[in-house]
Design an enzyme around this catalytic site. Sequence first.
Site, mmCIF file in Angstrom:
data_model
loop_
_atom_site.group_PDB
_atom_site.id
_atom_site.type_symbol
_atom_site.label_atom_id
_atom_site.label_comp_id
_atom_site.label_asym_id
_atom_site.label_seq_id
_atom_site.Cartn_x
_atom_site.Cartn_y
_atom_site.Cartn_z
ATOM 1 N N ASN A 112 0.808 -1.230 0.000
ATOM 2 C CA ASN A 112 0.000 0.000 0.000
ATOM 3 C C ASN A 112 0.841 1.280 0.000
ATOM 4 O OD1 ASN A 112 0.689 -0.386 2.688
ATOM 5 N ND2 ASN A 112 -1.219 0.455 3.467
ATOM 6 N N GLU A 146 4.632 -3.821 12.383
ATOM 7 C CA GLU A 146 3.673 -2.744 12.074
ATOM 8 C C GLU A 146 2.506 -3.422 11.372
ATOM 9 O OE1 GLU A 146 3.819 0.368 12.891
ATOM 10 O OE2 GLU A 146 5.889 0.555 13.559
ATOM 11 N N CYS A 176 -3.131 1.776 6.675
ATOM 12 C CA CYS A 176 -3.350 1.162 7.995
ATOM 13 C C CYS A 176 -3.926 2.171 8.978
ATOM 14 C CB CYS A 176 -2.040 0.593 8.517
ATOM 15 S SG CYS A 176 -0.722 1.802 8.484
ATOM 16 N N GLU A 180 8.321 2.926 14.403
ATOM 17 C CA GLU A 180 9.175 3.347 13.296
ATOM 18 C C GLU A 180 9.119 4.860 13.210
ATOM 19 O OE1 GLU A 180 7.727 1.088 9.866
ATOM 20 O OE2 GLU A 180 9.298 -0.370 10.253
#
Length: 488
Positions: free
Chosen positions: A162, A261, A295, A469
């Site tokens: 994505n 993640e 997300c 991150e």
Amino acid sequence: MTLDSRLAASYADPSLHAHGLFIGGDWHAGDGIPVLNPATTERLAEVPDASVRDALRAVDAAEVAAAGWRATPPRQRAEILRRWFGLMTDHAEELAVLISLENGKALADARGEVAYAAEFFRWYAEEAVRISGEFRHAPSGANHILVDHDPIGISVLITPWNFPAAMATRKIGPALAAGCTVILKPASETPLTAYAMARLGAEAGVPPGVVNVLTTSQPGPVVNAMLADPRVRKLSFTGSTGVGRTLLAEAAKTVVSCSMELGGNAPFLVFDDADLNAALDGAMIAKMRNAGEACTAANRFYVQAGIHDAFVAGLTQRMAALKVGPGTQAGTQVGPMITAKAVTKIDRLVRQAVAGGAHVTTGGAPLSGPGYYYPPTVIENVPEDAEMAHEEIFGPVAPVYRFETDAQAIRLANATEYGLAAYVYSRDLSRALRVGKGIEAGMIAINRGLMSDPAAPFGGVKQSGLGREGGVTGIMEFLEPKYFAVNF
Ligand code: NAP
């Protein structure tokens, strides 16, 4: 790698053409994985299909490069990352076209992604020279405590389709800044961006073997083989919670350090005292960036009773006005979904909600192809137990639920196994912060529709992941503290 001639023509600069698996600084030609344009379903290119043997050769290459890279002065590592940032910026338009072609997203979204992605290299170029340690007195007075930070070692990086550029740079940036060598496995749907970026990395001066890139049609066996290799010390994964769980179990066998993640199910809370237009502007960004394939995408809109109807009307108007089409076509605001399967899933979730009593105010059924299109959709009166309240929709569908009290809003926001992102709109900042404190999520946007920022710690709680991150925290995922007990 074979390239569709139209794709080749779309690269303004042939230096972005990639020619196979990138291992030890060499390109190994091959094919086997077709890359499709989701806007047309036509084949854009074919990329190599790495075997377990190829993956272990990549680990060999990462090992050969490891000692040299670890010993490279942080300033020099920083300058290479800074040059990579510069090259991505110079080639921003070509990279954006490439992302739009293989992922489908609208060119405006792709341009935004390239800028965001490149920024991770600039940020971690700046962080590479700020890795610190610790010096303390032992409470007993017997000795001193000295803490150094070592690069964690060879890191396997796995990314989703994505954000083909940003999910890779968000891992490569801190890994290289920390002194680690890496093997990147991009998603099979969107490998061309990763290979193009590897070319730019080599041009920026990344030594052979420091960054290796491979594509495979067998991610399970290939990644498992790398995790079983004792030279691999880190797995950094971005993708679905289901695959994340499988990888955590696999990594447990050799106790490989994991950063995860994973998926999200972000609530977007609008209180009666919110600025309605600001909330609608934010809702459009939180829902429609990347056509909902993010997300952090708002997956559930909870709107307080007093503002609910006006919000639904405003959102319906804005969503209905969006232009759907191929990402690279001028004027497109919403591109296709990544695959036919994605459209089928969205359709199923909407049908199921409607069967449970929900009402569609715009959109609501797949568009005809070619290409995988689903229109911007608003759906109200969605039952709390609808599947779309608990699953990632990952598409341009905005379900709106009504709530009465702050406590109810917090309860609804937390009624999910996920805990990645949440949005709160209220003019009362102390109320927004109080609600934000009550929400179980790693990231809360207050009166904003976007929270992603390379300078901030990105990540989730609950089943949305482990670790962070970006920001100053992101580099710590690639460092191991080493403690020295010292007597002078
Ligand atoms: P996915 O199916 O989990 O795939 C992600 C990556 O894992 C791909 O490279 C995939 O390779 C690989 N993979 C699949 N099965 C594997 C296995 N058994 N072992 C090792 N690797 C495996 O996810 P996706 O559909 O690409 O991405 C969408 C998901 O990513 C959503 O859930 C979204 O929320 C999440 N996401 C999270 C974040 C975050 O920061 N939290 C950011 C972006 C996306 P193949 O492509 O070859 O299958």
